[in-house]
Design a protein around this motif. Sequence first.
Motif, PDB file in Angstrom:
ATOM      1  N   ASP A 186      67.023  42.093  25.703  1.00  0.00           N
ATOM      2  CA  ASP A 186      66.351  41.198  24.602  1.00  0.00           C
ATOM      3  C   ASP A 186      66.811  39.656  25.230  1.00  0.00           C
ATOM      4  OD1 ASP A 186      65.513  40.449  22.002  1.00  0.00           O
ATOM      5  OD2 ASP A 186      67.547  39.820  21.703  1.00  0.00           O
ATOM      6  N   ALA A 187      67.840  39.268  25.811  1.00  0.00           N
ATOM      7  CA  ALA A 187      68.220  38.137  26.307  1.00  0.00           C
ATOM      8  C   ALA A 187      67.149  37.724  27.404  1.00  0.00           C
ATOM      9  CB  ALA A 187      69.625  38.048  26.932  1.00  0.00           C
ATOM     10  N   LEU A 188      66.658  38.758  28.307  1.00  0.00           N
ATOM     11  CA  LEU A 188      65.859  38.106  29.160  1.00  0.00           C
ATOM     12  C   LEU A 188      64.531  37.795  28.477  1.00  0.00           C
ATOM     13  CD1 LEU A 188      66.082  41.081  32.108  1.00  0.00           C
ATOM     14  CD2 LEU A 188      66.824  38.751  32.360  1.00  0.00           C
ATOM     15  N   LYS A 189      64.066  38.540  27.389  1.00  0.00           N
ATOM     16  CA  LYS A 189      62.807  38.057  26.817  1.00  0.00           C
ATOM     17  C   LYS A 189      62.903  36.615  26.238  1.00  0.00           C
ATOM     18  CE  LYS A 189      62.154  39.861  23.077  1.00  0.00           C
ATOM     19  NZ  LYS A 189      61.910  41.410  21.814  1.00  0.00           N
ATOM     20  N   LYS A 190      64.096  36.113  25.975  1.00  0.00           N
ATOM     21  CA  LYS A 190      64.014  34.792  25.506  1.00  0.00           C
ATOM     22  C   LYS A 190      64.350  33.925  26.378  1.00  0.00           C
ATOM     23  CE  LYS A 190      66.350  36.676  21.130  1.00  0.00           C
ATOM     24  NZ  LYS A 190      67.667  36.576  20.307  1.00  0.00           N
ATOM     25  N   GLU A 191      64.626  34.063  27.917  1.00  0.00           N
ATOM     26  CA  GLU A 191      64.777  33.221  29.032  1.00  0.00           C
ATOM     27  C   GLU A 191      63.436  32.382  29.356  1.00  0.00           C
ATOM     28  OE1 GLU A 191      66.668  35.026  31.994  1.00  0.00           O
ATOM     29  OE2 GLU A 191      68.819  35.130  30.943  1.00  0.00           O
ATOM     30  N   GLY A 192      62.391  32.849  28.673  1.00  0.00           N
ATOM     31  CA  GLY A 192      60.880  32.222  29.095  1.00  0.00           C
ATOM     32  C   GLY A 192      60.521  32.765  30.274  1.00  0.00           C
ATOM     33  N   GLU A 193      59.581  32.070  31.230  1.00  0.00           N
ATOM     34  CA  GLU A 193      58.922  32.452  32.440  1.00  0.00           C
ATOM     35  C   GLU A 193      59.889  33.378  33.461  1.00  0.00           C
ATOM     36  OE1 GLU A 193      55.731  33.084  34.748  1.00  0.00           O
ATOM     37  OE2 GLU A 193      55.960  32.312  32.573  1.00  0.00           O
ATOM     38  N   SER A 194      61.218  32.904  33.443  1.00  0.00           N
ATOM     39  CA  SER A 194      62.046  33.480  34.331  1.00  0.00           C
ATOM     40  C   SER A 194      62.414  34.967  33.804  1.00  0.00           C
ATOM     41  CB  SER A 194      63.265  32.959  34.600  1.00  0.00           C
ATOM     42  OG  SER A 194      64.156  32.565  33.402  1.00  0.00           O
ATOM     43  N   GLY A 195      62.698  35.257  32.651  1.00  0.00           N
ATOM     44  CA  GLY A 195      62.952  36.498  31.878  1.00  0.00           C
ATOM     45  C   GLY A 195      61.756  37.110  31.985  1.00  0.00           C
ATOM     46  N   ARG A 196      60.436  36.647  31.851  1.00  0.00           N
ATOM     47  CA  ARG A 196      59.311  37.377  31.669  1.00  0.00           C
ATOM     48  C   ARG A 196      59.051  37.975  33.159  1.00  0.00           C
ATOM     49  NH1 ARG A 196      53.888  36.815  32.504  1.00  0.00           N
ATOM     50  NH2 ARG A 196      54.205  34.962  33.428  1.00  0.00           N
ATOM     51  N   ARG A 197      59.266  37.351  34.285  1.00  0.00           N
ATOM     52  CA  ARG A 197      59.027  38.069  35.641  1.00  0.00           C
ATOM     53  C   ARG A 197      59.617  39.088  35.844  1.00  0.00           C
ATOM     54  NH1 ARG A 197      58.556  32.196  37.283  1.00  0.00           N
ATOM     55  NH2 ARG A 197      60.769  32.302  37.984  1.00  0.00           N
ATOM     56  N   ILE A 198      61.194  39.092  35.242  1.00  0.00           N
ATOM     57  CA  ILE A 198      62.066  40.334  35.629  1.00  0.00           C
ATOM     58  C   ILE A 198      61.627  41.295  34.656  1.00  0.00           C
ATOM     59  CG2 ILE A 198      64.331  40.972  35.440  1.00  0.00           C
ATOM     60  CD1 ILE A 198      65.422  38.156  35.686  1.00  0.00           C
ATOM     61  N   LEU A 199      61.235  41.049  33.505  1.00  0.00           N
ATOM     62  CA  LEU A 199      60.552  42.262  32.804  1.00  0.00           C
ATOM     63  C   LEU A 199      59.407  42.939  33.140  1.00  0.00           C
ATOM     64  CD1 LEU A 199      61.248  40.996  29.162  1.00  0.00           C
ATOM     65  CD2 LEU A 199      62.312  42.607  30.391  1.00  0.00           C
ATOM     66  N   ASN A 200      58.496  42.081  33.745  1.00  0.00           N
ATOM     67  CA  ASN A 200      57.336  42.392  34.461  1.00  0.00           C
ATOM     68  C   ASN A 200      57.758  43.441  35.827  1.00  0.00           C
ATOM     69  OD1 ASN A 200      55.352  41.238  32.730  1.00  0.00           O
ATOM     70  ND2 ASN A 200      55.364  39.465  33.905  1.00  0.00           N
ATOM     71  N   LYS A 201      58.608  42.938  36.342  1.00  0.00           N
ATOM     72  CA  LYS A 201      59.142  43.731  37.579  1.00  0.00           C
ATOM     73  C   LYS A 201      59.429  45.018  37.109  1.00  0.00           C
ATOM     74  CE  LYS A 201      63.225  43.119  39.420  1.00  0.00           C
ATOM     75  NZ  LYS A 201      64.315  42.636  39.969  1.00  0.00           N
ATOM     76  N   TYR A 202      60.340  45.055  36.156  1.00  0.00           N
ATOM     77  CA  TYR A 202      60.716  46.592  35.511  1.00  0.00           C
ATOM     78  C   TYR A 202      59.558  47.196  35.092  1.00  0.00           C
ATOM     79  CZ  TYR A 202      65.491  44.633  35.388  1.00  0.00           C
ATOM     80  OH  TYR A 202      66.687  44.021  35.738  1.00  0.00           O
ATOM     81  N   THR A 203      58.771  46.665  34.553  1.00  0.00           N
ATOM     82  CA  THR A 203      57.370  47.429  34.092  1.00  0.00           C
ATOM     83  C   THR A 203      56.589  47.893  35.218  1.00  0.00           C
ATOM     84  OG1 THR A 203      57.131  45.834  32.239  1.00  0.00           O
ATOM     85  CG2 THR A 203      55.248  47.242  32.704  1.00  0.00           C
TER      86      THR A 203
END
Length: 440
Positions: A108-125
Amino acid sequence: MSKSTPKSGIPLNPLAFIRKYDELWHRMLFLLGALVVYRLGSHIPVPGMNPIRLAQFFDGSQNTFLGMFNMFSGGALERMSIMALGIMPYISASIVVQMMSAVIPSLDALKKEGESGRRILNKYTRQGTLALAFVQAVGMSAGLVAGGLTLSSGLTFMIPAVTSLVAGAMFLMWLGEQITERGIGNGISMLIFASIVSSAPGMIAGAFSQDMNLMVVLIFALLGLAVTAGIVYIERAQRRVPVNYAQKQQEGRKVYAQQQSHLPLKLNMAGVIPAIFASSLLMLPASLGQWAGSSTNPTTLQNIMQNISLILQPGSPLYLLLFGVLIIFFCYFYTALMFNPGEVAENLKRSGAYIPGIRPGQQTKRYLDFVLNRLTFIGAMYMAIICLMPMVIQTSFGVPFQLGGASLLIMVVVLMDFIAQVQAHLMTHQYHDQTLIQSK
């Protein structure tokens, strides 16, 4: 302004249009090229398949989950191409990551970090997509071997088949991301739209080949037009919450008057995502059960999976119940991910805005939450009715094709989003041209 340019500012000459809207033209060409590549790839078969036995198997699976899965893959499953898995592994991985981000604080904290967090979540996906594609590819390949649909067995078939299916699923994930970034519209939605559109003519022709009553066909055509009109109306509906901005005093005694605006809340804020998520989750166990049931000497586990696929056939009471429940759940779940009443209330308070009759802070949050719950309930009921009603009618009349409410909903919503993005690009260019004229 030249004679070939109307008042809207859009050139009538095709060459002038291409020069004026160069970026939009390149995006549309990229989208068209990507869809052509996707359709060509869906005709490349997996090595080692027996086409005669495969055709015989699918002739008896048109009104099952395999028929519906085949429609969402654009016929790739029926041809057993390298893209037979479609984008379902990516969708399933996206569901898992989004659900985990709602319950795990670090995600949830990654989701709030903006573009950098979105890239990490995309990597997990992407990693989840690879894992799910491998599991589904192994299960599908084992089912093909057990059903006698291949020319060989053992590792000589399993290794190239699993590799081809996993590579096809990962390529589709990459292609969808490229369409989103360099084309127009959401890439995954556009791929699903292309699959459904490519399968629709064959399904309609198959329906007419069954000597259906002309009156029944006319009723279905009118029903389709009515449902399409209802989808367009609901998707454009909004609940406009009034917002006032307090008076501001600047530059000594100069007072700026109170401004009035509104907060637009869509009736169906989740879009077409709940229908896609619910369909993908129901397809997975039933499809695996169908493949397991194709074996000539099934084991106990294969018999259990086959019974699950029989119970969850489209149109069965349990299927309709689970489909409706999943649609309603994902409507609330995805809306909660997209819209945070507490964050919106805090932003309004910081900007000096307030809802008339509602105090800033917690009361605004509770009011927005109350309004959002009512809108989501209406949107969830609308989506459940749209997806389930045609399926009930098809089961009652014995219509031999799977172009149901979910497919129609996806096509209409994706097409509306595509048109909206094209109009946004056109308006951006017109605003840029007007700015240049005023600067001169």
